[in-house]
Design an enzyme around this catalytic site. Structure first.
Site, PDB file in Angstrom:
ATOM      1  CB  THR A  15      -6.398   3.726   7.823  1.00  0.00           C
ATOM      2  OG1 THR A  15      -5.341   4.701   7.718  1.00  0.00           O
ATOM      3  CG2 THR A  15      -7.179   3.979   9.094  1.00  0.00           C
ATOM      4  N   GLY A  16      -4.142   1.191   6.409  1.00  0.00           N
ATOM      5  CA  GLY A  16      -3.542   0.810   5.137  1.00  0.00           C
ATOM      6  C   GLY A  16      -4.181  -0.446   4.573  1.00  0.00           C
ATOM      7  N   PRO A  17      -3.721  -0.890   3.406  1.00  0.00           N
ATOM      8  CG  PRO A  17      -2.931  -0.865   1.208  1.00  0.00           C
ATOM      9  CD  PRO A  17      -2.719  -0.226   2.540  1.00  0.00           C
TER      10      PRO A  17
ATOM     11  NE  ARG B 155      -0.488   9.309  10.584  1.00  0.00           N
ATOM     12  CZ  ARG B 155      -0.201  10.340   9.779  1.00  0.00           C
ATOM     13  NH1 ARG B 155      -0.629  11.554  10.089  1.00  0.00           N
ATOM     14  NH2 ARG B 155       0.498  10.160   8.673  1.00  0.00           N
TER      15      ARG B 155
ATOM     16  CB  SER C 152      -3.534  11.957   7.828  1.00  0.00           C
ATOM     17  OG  SER C 152      -3.895  10.736   7.206  1.00  0.00           O
TER      18      SER C 152
ATOM     19  CB  SER D 243      -6.527   8.426   7.328  1.00  0.00           C
ATOM     20  OG  SER D 243      -6.761   9.644   8.001  1.00  0.00           O
TER      21      SER D 243
ATOM     22  CG  HIS E 299      15.090  -2.755   2.920  1.00  0.00           C
ATOM     23  ND1 HIS E 299      13.815  -2.351   3.254  1.00  0.00           N
ATOM     24  CD2 HIS E 299      14.930  -3.631   1.905  1.00  0.00           C
ATOM     25  CE1 HIS E 299      12.936  -2.966   2.489  1.00  0.00           C
ATOM     26  NE2 HIS E 299      13.594  -3.747   1.665  1.00  0.00           N
TER      27      HIS E 299
END
Length: 437
Positions: free
Chosen positions: A12-14, A36, A38, A41, A220
């Site tokens: 459910t992110g961008p 999920r 939360s 979300s 990273h």
């Protein structure tokens, strides 16, 4: 065509919204989104309900206008327990360390209908993990499992908070892709789609080879798993530090560059033991990620980087990072100042939506990545002392931080983990493909 008819986007992110709009508008897919339950979300699902499942993508640069648009999500599921229907394709738009948790929550009944799984931002070994899990559920069914090297660009919430509206600020010129099937009609369809979007999709011989074409694997760990960056992340300071700046504004020193180069060589050794071709680090950095001007790095040095002596390689990597302190292709202002390209803040630990202390995605997600690589290296008998050093520094810091926060609510990110279950599956799959017993 039968590919991508009923597509369930997990996440459910961008990026999930950008993918939903692209697939709906370009392939006319029936789109479902599940995430999920939360606190974070909840805001996304509330915004979707208020807009009657309409989502929108804006672009920052008009040359990427083929990415913008709006569409209606056909089915929205708040929590995995609410899932219904048959889905031929799953698109995983979640962090790599969540793949196993998601597969288990989706359940065998739903997975038995699936014929294609697309991993948008996997790490080294992710395809092997998912493939092994699916083979245990569907031993006689050939599920096409596809890995991208990375997400197609940079997409963020339009307002800075989860809603139904996102902004795509950048789009990559090239992305790598690999499939568990030699001849994949899904990959063919995606290549045609990406071509229309103005993105070159380079098909690799295997999914794990596509997974090695993610620059985060190589840069990273040295940038975040050193004492300077770890102190900036875990110990409060009013003075902002930056990921890509030289010491003392950031972590980059001759010693960090030395570790970055050594880490790349250790990774390359692991990759070659899997009968795959490694990357020319400098070429990959400049040609496939962020270019620098030829006045700074010559074409000859870039192309022949892998054959040069170690001290020469370190010198060229140092030049590369100093050349990107500013955006060398930006226009200077009237004072001769270029865009401050390297000013990416090192984020500090924070209290998340569930009111627990948490660790920023970088380096939390990188910890999973490097632990998996460390496990694969051990499996194929490849020494990796530099990668071991990164892991040891990070684990020491999270244990120290957990002790300092004793009595407060902290997330699982502060726990040293082995990822043993995932590694067994990954190494079992890798062992089968290269003949290990």
């Amino acid at each position: 065509m039968s590919e991508f008819q009923r597509v369930l986007i997990v996440g459910t992110g961008p990026a999930a919204i950008q993918l939903a709009v692209t697939l709906k508008n370009d392939l006319n897919s029936c789109i479902g989104i599940v995430g999920r339950t939360s606190a974070r979300s909840e805001r996304f699902f509330t915004a979707l309900k208020q807009s009657r499942n309409q989502v929108r993508v804006d672009v920052q640069n008009k040359k990427h206008q083929q990415m913008e648009g709006s569409s209606i999500i056909d089915h929205v599921y708040q929590g995995y327990g609410s899932l219904t229907g048959d889905w031929d394709t799953l698109i995983f738009s979640v962090t790599t360390d969540a793949y196993m948790e998601v597969l288990k929550q989706l359940g065998n009944q739903l997975l038995q209908q699936v014929r294609c799984i697309v991993l948008i931002s996997p790490t080294f070994g992710s395809n092997s993990l998912v493939r092994h899990y699916m083979n245990t559920i569907l031993p006689n069914v050939n599920v096409d499992i596809i890995s991208f090297s990375t997400y197609l660009g940079d997409t963020r919430w339009k307002s800075g908070e989860p809603t139904n509206h996102v902004l795509t600020t950048g789009v990559k010129k090239k992305v790598f892709i690999g499939s568990s099937n030699n001849a994949s009609p899904h990959v063919e369809r995606l290549c045609a789609l990406f071509e229309r979007l103005g993105i070159r999709l380079e098909v690799m011989s295997s999914p794990i080879e596509a997974e090695t074409r993610n620059i985060s694997l190589y840069v990273h760990p040295p940038l975040f798993m050193n004492s300077f960056s770890l102190n900036a992340i875990f110990e409060y300071s009013a003075v902002q530090k930056y990921v890509y700046k030289m010491f003392p504004e950031g972590p980059i020193t001759q010693y960090l560059i030395r570790d970055m180069l050594a880490g790349w060589k250790e990774m390359t050794s692991v990759i070659e033991k899997l009968n795959l071709k490694g990357v020319n680090l400098l070429k990959f950095m400049t040609d496939d990620n962020y270019p620098v001007r030829l006045e700074s790095l010559s074409r000859h040095d870039i192309d022949n980087f892998a054959q040069l002596e170690t001290i020469h390689q370190e010198y060229l990597l140092y030049i590369r990072y100093t050349s990107l302190l500013i955006d060398p292709f930006s226009e200077p202002d009237q004072d001769g100042k270029y865009f401050d390209f390297s000013a990416v803040p090192i984020r500090q630990i924070f209290i998340n939506q569930e009111q627990h202390w948490d660790i920023p995605r970088m380096p939390k997600e990188d910890y999973y990545r490097i632990k998996i690589i460390q496990g694969i290296a051990k499996f194929v008998g490849s020494s990796c002392p530099t990668l071991d050093k990164f892991v040891a520094a990070y684990e020491h810091k999270i244990e120290e931080a957990a002790q300092a926060l004793k009595g407060e609510k902290i997330s699982d990110a502060f726990v040293v983990q082995s990822f043993e279950e995932e590694l067994k599956m990954i190494c079992s799959e890798i062992g089968s493909s290269i003949g290990h017993r």
